[in-house]
Scaffold this motif. Structure first.
Motif, short mmCIF file in Angstrom:
data_model
loop_
_atom_site.label_atom_id
_atom_site.label_comp_id
_atom_site.label_asym_id
_atom_site.label_seq_id
_atom_site.Cartn_x
_atom_site.Cartn_y
_atom_site.Cartn_z
N ALA A 234 0.74 -1.40 0.00
CA ALA A 234 0.10 0.02 0.26
C ALA A 234 0.77 1.38 -0.18
N ASP A 235 1.99 1.22 0.68
CA ASP A 235 2.86 2.51 0.86
C ASP A 235 3.46 2.75 -0.53
N VAL A 236 3.94 1.76 -1.17
CA VAL A 236 4.69 1.90 -2.63
C VAL A 236 3.61 2.30 -3.45
N ASP A 237 2.36 1.67 -3.29
CA ASP A 237 1.41 1.78 -4.52
C ASP A 237 0.79 3.50 -4.22
N ALA A 238 0.98 4.03 -3.26
CA ALA A 238 0.34 5.32 -2.86
C ALA A 238 1.54 6.31 -3.12
N ALA A 239 2.69 6.00 -3.07
CA ALA A 239 3.84 6.78 -3.69
C ALA A 239 3.91 6.84 -5.26
N VAL A 240 3.84 5.92 -5.74
CA VAL A 240 3.79 5.66 -7.22
C VAL A 240 2.59 6.41 -7.80
N ALA A 241 1.55 6.25 -7.19
CA ALA A 241 0.30 6.81 -7.67
C ALA A 241 0.47 8.21 -7.64
N ARG A 242 1.14 8.89 -6.78
CA ARG A 242 1.58 10.32 -6.62
C ARG A 242 2.23 10.71 -7.75
N LEU A 243 2.74 10.10 -8.68
CA LEU A 243 3.55 10.54 -9.85
C LEU A 243 2.58 10.94 -10.90
N ALA A 244 1.17 10.70 -10.65
CA ALA A 244 0.56 11.26 -11.42
C ALA A 244 0.09 12.70 -11.37
N ASP A 245 0.30 13.20 -10.23
CA ASP A 245 0.18 14.59 -9.82
C ASP A 245 0.99 15.41 -10.74
N ALA A 246 1.99 15.07 -11.17
CA ALA A 246 3.01 15.67 -11.96
C ALA A 246 2.38 15.88 -13.43
N ASP A 247 1.49 15.24 -13.82
CA ASP A 247 0.74 15.47 -15.18
C ASP A 247 0.06 16.82 -15.11
N GLU A 248 -0.25 17.09 -13.98
CA GLU A 248 -1.29 18.70 -14.03
C GLU A 248 -0.19 19.57 -13.88
N LEU A 249 0.86 19.51 -13.50
CA LEU A 249 2.00 20.74 -12.95
C LEU A 249 2.79 21.00 -14.39
N PRO A 250 3.32 22.10 -14.16
CA PRO A 250 4.08 22.71 -15.08
C PRO A 250 5.43 21.99 -14.71
N THR A 251 6.46 21.77 -15.77
CA THR A 251 7.45 21.27 -15.27
C THR A 251 8.34 21.51 -14.00
N SER A 252 8.37 22.90 -14.00
CA SER A 252 8.87 23.45 -12.71
C SER A 252 8.25 22.81 -11.31
N GLY A 253 7.16 22.25 -11.22
CA GLY A 253 6.34 21.92 -10.27
C GLY A 253 6.69 20.24 -10.22
N HIS A 254 7.42 19.46 -11.11
CA HIS A 254 7.55 18.25 -10.99
C HIS A 254 8.62 17.87 -9.93
N VAL A 255 9.54 18.66 -9.87
CA VAL A 255 10.70 18.31 -8.58
C VAL A 255 9.91 17.99 -7.33
N GLU A 256 9.04 18.98 -6.76
CA GLU A 256 8.63 18.47 -5.68
C GLU A 256 7.77 17.25 -5.62
N VAL A 257 6.98 17.04 -6.61
CA VAL A 257 6.33 15.65 -6.61
C VAL A 257 7.37 14.54 -6.64
N TYR A 258 8.36 14.57 -7.57
CA TYR A 258 9.35 13.50 -7.37
C TYR A 258 10.19 13.42 -6.19
N GLU A 259 10.39 14.38 -5.64
CA GLU A 259 11.10 14.37 -4.12
C GLU A 259 10.15 13.69 -3.09
#
Length: 102
Positions: free
Chosen positions: A59-84
């Motif tokens: 569940a912890d890994v699945d939740a973290a990986v699912a968070r990657l989808a949040d980067a789709d809605e952000l400009p490139t400059s916001g990706h770093v926060e999601v990846y971190e």
């Protein structure tokens, strides 16, 4: 290497997509003006890649990986926060697994 990390790498590889080849720029004719090309990316913004994310069963890994989808809605400059944030979640999940083995 933990089994979870090995399974993750087997499912996702090293996590770094192969770069798309860029067409080589042709030398402009002397005196020709340079006009920036515009395509669908620049007019409508970037589009999500639509990568399917398999379920790992943790569940912890699945939740973290699912968070990657949040980067789709952000400009490139916001990706770093999601990846971190995703990296932190995956590291915490691996740490928890290591602590439970003791």
């Amino acid at each position: 290497m933990s089994d979870l990390l090995r399974d993750f790498e087997a499912a996702f590889g090293d996590g770094v997509p192969d770069p798309e080849p860029h067409p080589e720029a042709a030398e402009p004719e002397p005196g020709a003006e340079s006009v920036p090309e515009s395509g669908p990316e620049t007019e409508a913004g970037p589009e999500p890649l639509g990568v399917a994310l398999p379920v790992t069963g943790n569940a912890d890994v699945d939740a973290a990986v699912a968070r990657l989808a949040d980067a789709d809605e952000l400009p490139t400059s916001g990706h770093v926060e999601v990846y971190e944030d995703v990296h932190r979640g995956l590291r915490d999940a691996l740490t928890a697994l290591d602590e439970n083995r003791s």
